[in-house]
Enzyme design. Structure first.
Site, PDB file in Angstrom:
ATOM      1  N   GLY A 129       0.860  16.147 -58.021  1.00 50.73           N
ATOM      2  CA  GLY A 129       1.125  17.245 -58.944  1.00 50.73           C
ATOM      3  C   GLY A 129       2.335  18.034 -58.494  1.00 50.73           C
ATOM      4  O   GLY A 129       2.973  17.722 -57.489  1.00 50.73           O
ATOM      5  N   CYS A 130       2.651  19.092 -59.219  1.00 53.74           N
ATOM      6  CA  CYS A 130       3.836  19.879 -58.877  1.00 53.74           C
ATOM      7  C   CYS A 130       3.650  20.675 -57.587  1.00 53.74           C
ATOM      8  O   CYS A 130       4.610  21.145 -56.991  1.00 53.74           O
ATOM      9  CB  CYS A 130       4.212  20.818 -60.024  1.00 53.74           C
TER      10      CYS A 130
END
Length: 381
Positions: free
Chosen positions: A355-356
Protein backbone atom coordinates in the site's frame (compact mmCIF):
# COMPACT_ATOMS: atom_id res chain seq x y z
CA UNK A 1 45.50 35.75 43.16
CA UNK A 2 47.26 35.52 39.73
CA UNK A 3 46.99 38.59 37.53
CA UNK A 4 45.43 36.68 34.63
CA UNK A 5 42.52 35.50 36.84
CA UNK A 6 41.93 39.08 38.02
CA UNK A 7 42.03 40.28 34.41
CA UNK A 8 39.54 37.62 33.29
CA UNK A 9 37.19 38.50 36.16
CA UNK A 10 37.30 42.22 35.30
CA UNK A 11 36.71 41.41 31.62
CA UNK A 12 33.67 39.28 32.50
CA UNK A 13 32.28 42.10 34.66
CA UNK A 14 32.77 44.60 31.83
CA UNK A 15 31.09 42.27 29.31
CA UNK A 16 28.24 41.65 31.74
CA UNK A 17 27.61 45.37 32.15
CA UNK A 18 27.70 45.85 28.38
CA UNK A 19 25.39 42.92 27.56
CA UNK A 20 23.12 43.11 30.60
CA UNK A 21 23.86 39.47 31.49
CA UNK A 22 26.41 38.12 33.94
CA UNK A 23 26.00 34.48 32.93
CA UNK A 24 29.20 32.82 31.74
CA UNK A 25 29.29 32.85 27.95
CA UNK A 26 29.67 29.49 26.23
CA UNK A 27 32.80 28.87 24.20
CA UNK A 28 32.21 27.02 20.94
CA UNK A 29 35.11 25.48 19.07
CA UNK A 30 35.38 25.21 15.29
CA UNK A 31 37.86 22.95 13.52
CA UNK A 32 38.82 24.67 10.28
CA UNK A 33 40.58 21.91 8.31
CA UNK A 34 38.90 19.47 5.91
CA UNK A 35 36.25 21.51 4.11
CA UNK A 36 35.92 21.00 0.35
CA UNK A 37 35.50 24.78 0.18
CA UNK A 38 38.77 25.52 1.99
CA UNK A 39 39.78 27.16 5.26
CA UNK A 40 38.36 30.45 3.99
CA UNK A 41 34.87 28.93 4.08
CA UNK A 42 35.28 28.05 7.76
CA UNK A 43 36.65 31.47 8.63
CA UNK A 44 33.71 33.10 6.85
CA UNK A 45 31.39 30.86 8.90
CA UNK A 46 33.05 32.02 12.11
CA UNK A 47 32.58 35.63 11.00
CA UNK A 48 28.90 35.06 10.19
CA UNK A 49 28.33 33.27 13.51
CA UNK A 50 29.84 35.93 15.78
CA UNK A 51 27.49 36.79 18.64
CA UNK A 52 27.61 38.52 22.02
CA UNK A 53 25.95 35.39 23.45
CA UNK A 54 28.98 33.10 22.98
CA UNK A 55 32.65 33.07 22.00
CA UNK A 56 34.16 31.18 19.06
CA UNK A 57 37.48 29.34 19.37
CA UNK A 58 39.32 28.08 16.28
CA UNK A 59 41.22 24.78 16.09
CA UNK A 60 43.63 24.67 13.16
CA UNK A 61 46.53 26.57 11.61
CA UNK A 62 47.01 30.14 12.85
CA UNK A 63 45.38 32.61 10.47
CA UNK A 64 46.94 36.00 9.86
CA UNK A 65 44.64 38.90 10.63
CA UNK A 66 42.21 36.70 12.61
CA UNK A 67 41.51 37.94 16.14
CA UNK A 68 39.77 34.76 17.36
CA UNK A 69 41.44 32.59 19.98
CA UNK A 70 43.16 29.72 18.15
CA UNK A 71 44.59 26.36 19.19
CA UNK A 72 47.16 25.50 16.56
CA UNK A 73 47.15 22.07 14.89
CA UNK A 74 48.25 20.97 11.42
CA UNK A 75 45.92 18.05 10.56
CA UNK A 76 42.34 16.89 10.98
CA UNK A 77 43.46 14.06 13.27
CA UNK A 78 45.27 16.52 15.53
CA UNK A 79 42.25 18.82 15.42
CA UNK A 80 39.93 16.07 16.71
CA UNK A 81 42.34 15.14 19.50
CA UNK A 82 42.65 18.79 20.53
CA UNK A 83 38.86 19.22 20.32
CA UNK A 84 38.29 16.22 22.62
CA UNK A 85 40.91 17.49 25.05
CA UNK A 86 39.38 20.97 25.19
CA UNK A 87 35.87 19.55 25.67
CA UNK A 88 36.94 17.15 28.41
CA UNK A 89 38.83 19.91 30.26
CA UNK A 90 35.78 22.23 29.91
CA UNK A 91 37.89 24.80 28.06
CA UNK A 92 35.19 24.81 25.38
CA UNK A 93 31.54 23.89 25.84
CA UNK A 94 30.86 22.57 22.37
CA UNK A 95 32.53 22.18 18.99
CA UNK A 96 31.63 22.06 15.31
CA UNK A 97 33.73 19.71 13.19
CA UNK A 98 33.79 17.56 10.05
CA UNK A 99 33.94 13.80 9.49
CA UNK A 100 34.03 12.71 13.14
CA UNK A 101 33.50 9.05 14.10
CA UNK A 102 31.12 8.45 17.00
CA UNK A 103 30.95 5.18 18.98
CA UNK A 104 28.07 2.73 18.43
CA UNK A 105 25.09 4.00 20.41
CA UNK A 106 25.64 7.63 19.41
CA UNK A 107 24.12 9.34 16.38
CA UNK A 108 23.46 12.90 15.29
CA UNK A 109 20.30 15.01 15.22
CA UNK A 110 20.16 17.18 12.11
CA UNK A 111 18.31 20.48 11.98
CA UNK A 112 16.78 21.70 8.72
CA UNK A 113 14.36 24.28 7.39
CA UNK A 114 11.31 22.89 5.55
CA UNK A 115 11.26 24.42 2.06
CA UNK A 116 7.49 24.88 1.76
CA UNK A 117 6.85 26.52 5.13
CA UNK A 118 10.20 27.77 6.48
CA UNK A 119 9.54 25.74 9.62
CA UNK A 120 12.48 24.18 11.45
CA UNK A 121 12.51 20.39 11.83
CA UNK A 122 14.91 17.97 13.52
CA UNK A 123 15.94 14.80 11.68
CA UNK A 124 16.70 11.93 14.05
CA UNK A 125 19.21 10.81 12.95
CA UNK A 126 21.69 11.81 10.23
CA UNK A 127 25.05 10.09 10.98
CA UNK A 128 26.22 7.45 13.43
CA UNK A 129 24.47 4.32 14.69
CA UNK A 130 22.14 4.26 17.70
CA UNK A 131 21.86 0.46 17.56
CA UNK A 132 22.88 -2.40 15.27
CA UNK A 133 19.18 -3.37 15.24
CA UNK A 134 17.52 -1.01 12.76
CA UNK A 135 14.13 -0.71 14.45
CA UNK A 136 15.60 -0.41 17.95
CA UNK A 137 17.94 2.26 16.60
CA UNK A 138 15.02 4.27 15.23
CA UNK A 139 13.21 4.10 18.56
CA UNK A 140 16.34 5.33 20.32
CA UNK A 141 16.63 8.05 17.67
CA UNK A 142 13.18 9.28 18.68
CA UNK A 143 14.24 9.76 22.31
CA UNK A 144 17.44 11.49 21.22
CA UNK A 145 15.47 13.82 18.95
CA UNK A 146 12.99 14.71 21.69
CA UNK A 147 15.89 15.50 24.05
CA UNK A 148 17.42 17.91 21.55
CA UNK A 149 14.05 19.53 20.77
CA UNK A 150 13.37 20.19 24.45
CA UNK A 151 16.82 21.70 24.97
CA UNK A 152 16.01 24.08 22.09
CA UNK A 153 12.97 25.30 24.00
CA UNK A 154 10.20 23.17 22.44
CA UNK A 155 8.30 22.09 25.56
CA UNK A 156 6.26 19.31 23.94
CA UNK A 157 7.77 18.38 20.58
CA UNK A 158 5.70 16.39 18.11
CA UNK A 159 7.28 13.19 16.80
CA UNK A 160 6.63 11.47 13.47
CA UNK A 161 8.24 8.41 11.88
CA UNK A 162 9.32 8.55 8.24
CA UNK A 163 7.73 5.85 6.09
CA UNK A 164 10.78 3.57 5.77
CA UNK A 165 11.25 -0.10 6.68
CA UNK A 166 10.42 -0.52 10.37
CA UNK A 167 8.29 2.63 10.63
CA UNK A 168 5.14 0.83 11.78
CA UNK A 169 7.05 -1.09 14.44
CA UNK A 170 8.54 2.14 15.75
CA UNK A 171 5.12 3.82 15.74
CA UNK A 172 3.66 0.93 17.77
CA UNK A 173 6.60 1.04 20.18
CA UNK A 174 6.07 4.77 20.73
CA UNK A 175 2.34 4.18 21.30
CA UNK A 176 3.22 1.50 23.88
CA UNK A 177 5.55 3.91 25.69
CA UNK A 178 2.75 6.48 25.78
CA UNK A 179 0.36 3.85 27.19
CA UNK A 180 3.03 3.10 29.82
CA UNK A 181 3.01 6.73 30.94
CA UNK A 182 5.70 8.38 28.79
CA UNK A 183 4.67 11.95 27.99
CA UNK A 184 5.03 12.15 24.21
CA UNK A 185 2.97 13.77 21.47
CA UNK A 186 2.82 12.00 18.10
CA UNK A 187 2.66 14.12 14.96
CA UNK A 188 -0.24 13.82 12.52
CA UNK A 189 0.40 13.40 8.81
CA UNK A 190 -1.26 15.96 6.54
CA UNK A 191 -2.36 13.13 4.25
CA UNK A 192 -6.03 12.09 4.39
CA UNK A 193 -5.36 8.90 6.35
CA UNK A 194 -3.37 10.78 9.01
CA UNK A 195 -1.31 8.90 11.57
CA UNK A 196 2.24 9.39 12.83
CA UNK A 197 3.88 7.71 9.83
CA UNK A 198 5.15 10.50 7.60
CA UNK A 199 5.19 10.79 3.82
CA UNK A 200 7.29 13.10 1.64
CA UNK A 201 4.59 15.79 1.81
CA UNK A 202 4.96 15.93 5.59
CA UNK A 203 8.69 16.47 5.70
CA UNK A 204 8.63 19.06 2.91
CA UNK A 205 6.16 20.99 5.09
CA UNK A 206 8.05 20.33 8.34
CA UNK A 207 4.97 18.77 9.97
CA UNK A 208 6.75 17.20 12.98
CA UNK A 209 9.22 18.85 15.30
CA UNK A 210 11.16 15.57 15.19
CA UNK A 211 11.26 13.32 12.10
CA UNK A 212 12.47 9.84 13.09
CA UNK A 213 14.33 7.70 10.55
CA UNK A 214 17.44 5.55 10.15
CA UNK A 215 20.71 7.46 9.88
CA UNK A 216 21.45 6.55 6.25
CA UNK A 217 18.07 7.87 5.11
CA UNK A 218 18.50 10.86 7.42
CA UNK A 219 21.88 11.59 5.87
CA UNK A 220 20.32 11.67 2.39
CA UNK A 221 17.55 13.96 3.64
CA UNK A 222 20.13 16.35 5.08
CA UNK A 223 21.90 16.53 1.71
CA UNK A 224 18.63 17.20 -0.11
CA UNK A 225 17.34 19.79 2.35
CA UNK A 226 20.71 21.59 2.54
CA UNK A 227 21.68 21.61 -1.13
CA UNK A 228 18.52 21.22 -3.24
CA UNK A 229 18.92 24.76 -4.60
CA UNK A 230 22.65 24.52 -5.41
CA UNK A 231 23.01 21.26 -7.31
CA UNK A 232 24.49 19.37 -4.39
CA UNK A 233 28.10 20.54 -4.20
CA UNK A 234 27.44 23.37 -1.74
CA UNK A 235 25.15 22.99 1.26
CA UNK A 236 23.55 26.40 1.64
CA UNK A 237 20.71 26.06 4.19
CA UNK A 238 20.07 24.46 7.56
CA UNK A 239 22.10 23.87 10.70
CA UNK A 240 24.22 20.86 9.76
CA UNK A 241 24.04 17.23 10.84
CA UNK A 242 23.87 18.14 14.51
CA UNK A 243 25.14 16.89 17.84
CA UNK A 244 26.08 13.30 18.59
CA UNK A 245 23.53 12.01 21.11
CA UNK A 246 23.70 8.88 23.25
CA UNK A 247 22.59 8.15 26.79
CA UNK A 248 26.10 8.20 28.26
CA UNK A 249 27.79 10.46 25.70
CA UNK A 250 28.32 13.95 27.10
CA UNK A 251 30.53 15.73 24.56
CA UNK A 252 28.75 18.47 22.61
CA UNK A 253 30.14 17.71 19.14
CA UNK A 254 28.13 19.00 16.19
CA UNK A 255 28.84 17.71 12.69
CA UNK A 256 28.93 19.51 9.37
CA UNK A 257 29.75 18.04 5.96
CA UNK A 258 32.80 18.70 3.84
CA UNK A 259 30.27 20.18 1.40
CA UNK A 260 28.72 22.51 4.01
CA UNK A 261 28.92 26.14 3.00
CA UNK A 262 29.68 29.02 5.37
CA UNK A 263 25.99 29.74 6.19
CA UNK A 264 25.40 26.13 7.29
CA UNK A 265 28.60 26.02 9.36
CA UNK A 266 27.64 29.34 10.97
CA UNK A 267 24.23 27.94 11.89
CA UNK A 268 25.93 24.81 13.25
CA UNK A 269 27.98 27.00 15.60
CA UNK A 270 24.76 28.64 16.79
CA UNK A 271 23.17 25.17 17.16
CA UNK A 272 26.05 24.05 19.41
CA UNK A 273 25.66 27.22 21.50
CA UNK A 274 21.88 26.72 21.73
CA UNK A 275 22.47 23.27 23.23
CA UNK A 276 24.81 24.67 25.87
CA UNK A 277 22.42 27.46 26.81
CA UNK A 278 19.54 24.95 26.83
CA UNK A 279 21.44 22.75 29.33
CA UNK A 280 21.25 19.80 26.94
CA UNK A 281 22.99 17.15 29.04
CA UNK A 282 20.58 17.67 31.94
CA UNK A 283 17.56 17.73 29.62
CA UNK A 284 18.77 14.51 27.99
CA UNK A 285 19.31 12.80 31.35
CA UNK A 286 15.80 13.77 32.46
CA UNK A 287 14.32 12.46 29.19
CA UNK A 288 16.02 9.07 29.49
CA UNK A 289 14.88 8.81 33.10
CA UNK A 290 11.30 9.52 32.00
CA UNK A 291 11.28 6.98 29.17
CA UNK A 292 12.95 4.32 31.30
CA UNK A 293 10.12 4.80 33.78
CA UNK A 294 7.77 3.72 30.96
CA UNK A 295 9.42 0.26 30.62
CA UNK A 296 11.69 1.38 27.77
CA UNK A 297 13.94 -1.69 28.06
CA UNK A 298 10.97 -4.07 27.84
CA UNK A 299 9.69 -2.28 24.75
CA UNK A 300 13.18 -2.56 23.23
CA UNK A 301 13.09 -6.33 23.86
CA UNK A 302 9.94 -6.66 21.76
CA UNK A 303 11.80 -5.17 18.79
CA UNK A 304 14.49 -7.84 18.67
CA UNK A 305 14.39 -10.28 15.70
CA UNK A 306 12.40 -13.45 16.26
CA UNK A 307 14.47 -16.63 16.51
CA UNK A 308 13.97 -19.03 13.65
CA UNK A 309 12.18 -22.26 14.52
CA UNK A 310 14.46 -25.29 14.56
CA UNK A 311 12.12 -27.51 12.58
CA UNK A 312 11.53 -27.14 8.88
CA UNK A 313 8.97 -24.60 7.80
CA UNK A 314 5.55 -26.19 7.36
CA UNK A 315 4.06 -25.95 3.88
CA UNK A 316 0.57 -24.47 4.05
CA UNK A 317 -1.94 -24.60 1.22
CA UNK A 318 -4.03 -21.53 0.49
CA UNK A 319 -7.74 -21.68 1.35
CA UNK A 320 -10.20 -21.19 -1.54
CA UNK A 321 -9.52 -17.86 -3.26
CA UNK A 322 -11.73 -14.89 -2.33
CA UNK A 323 -11.94 -11.33 -3.61
CA UNK A 324 -9.92 -9.32 -1.10
CA UNK A 325 -11.02 -5.72 -0.65
CA UNK A 326 -9.71 -4.93 2.85
CA UNK A 327 -6.18 -4.72 4.22
CA UNK A 328 -4.06 -4.76 7.40
CA UNK A 329 -0.86 -2.69 7.53
CA UNK A 330 2.03 -2.49 9.97
CA UNK A 331 3.77 -5.71 8.94
CA UNK A 332 7.47 -5.70 8.14
CA UNK A 333 8.34 -6.52 4.53
CA UNK A 334 10.48 -9.53 5.54
CA UNK A 335 7.59 -11.00 7.57
CA UNK A 336 4.90 -10.38 4.96
CA UNK A 337 4.72 -13.86 3.36
CA UNK A 338 4.94 -15.55 6.79
CA UNK A 339 1.98 -13.44 7.92
CA UNK A 340 -0.04 -14.53 4.88
CA UNK A 341 0.73 -18.19 5.59
CA UNK A 342 -0.21 -17.76 9.26
CA UNK A 343 -3.66 -16.67 8.13
CA UNK A 344 -3.92 -19.50 5.60
CA UNK A 345 -3.16 -21.95 8.40
CA UNK A 346 -6.19 -20.58 10.26
CA UNK A 347 -8.42 -20.99 7.20
CA UNK A 348 -8.44 -17.30 6.21
CA UNK A 349 -7.62 -16.47 2.60
CA UNK A 350 -5.07 -13.63 2.33
CA UNK A 351 -2.72 -12.06 -0.18
CA UNK A 352 0.36 -9.89 0.24
CA UNK A 353 0.46 -6.40 -1.22
CA UNK A 354 2.08 -3.00 -1.02
CA UNK A 355 0.00 0.00 0.00
CA UNK A 356 0.99 3.65 0.01
CA UNK A 357 2.18 3.32 3.61
CA UNK A 358 4.11 0.08 3.09
CA UNK A 359 3.49 -3.70 3.09
CA UNK A 360 -0.08 -4.91 3.65
CA UNK A 361 -1.94 -8.20 4.05
CA UNK A 362 -5.12 -8.18 1.98
CA UNK A 363 -8.23 -9.99 3.24
CA UNK A 364 -12.00 -9.76 2.93
CA UNK A 365 -13.80 -7.19 5.02
CA UNK A 366 -15.65 -9.99 6.83
CA UNK A 367 -12.34 -11.55 7.94
CA UNK A 368 -10.65 -8.31 9.03
CA UNK A 369 -11.24 -8.52 12.80
CA UNK A 370 -10.31 -12.20 13.10
CA UNK A 371 -7.25 -11.81 10.85
CA UNK A 372 -6.03 -8.82 12.86
CA UNK A 373 -6.43 -10.80 16.08
CA UNK A 374 -4.39 -13.70 14.66
CA UNK A 375 -1.62 -11.44 13.38
CA UNK A 376 -1.39 -9.71 16.76
CA UNK A 377 -1.30 -13.04 18.57
CA UNK A 378 1.51 -14.25 16.28
CA UNK A 379 3.51 -11.05 16.78
CA UNK A 380 3.29 -9.75 13.20
CA UNK A 381 1.55 -6.51 14.23
Amino acid sequence: MPKNIIAEALLEIAEGIESGSFAKKPKIGLTILGSEHGVENMLEAARLAKSPAYDIVLIGPKQEGCDLETYEVSSEEEAHKKMEELLDKKVIDGCVTLHYTFPIGVSTIGRVVAPSTGREMLIATTTGTSSLNRVEGMLRNAIAGVSVAKSLGIEKPTVGVLNVDGAKQVERALETLIENGYDLELAESVRADGGAVLRGNDILRGVPDVCVTDSLTGNILMKVFSAFSTGGSYEATGFGYGPGVGKDFDRNICIVSRASGAPVVAHAIKYAADLVMGNFNKVKADEYKAVEGASFDKVIETLQPKKEAAEETETVEAPPKEIVTDSISGIEILDLEDAVQALWKEGIYAESGMGCTGPIVMITEANHAKAEEILKDKGFI
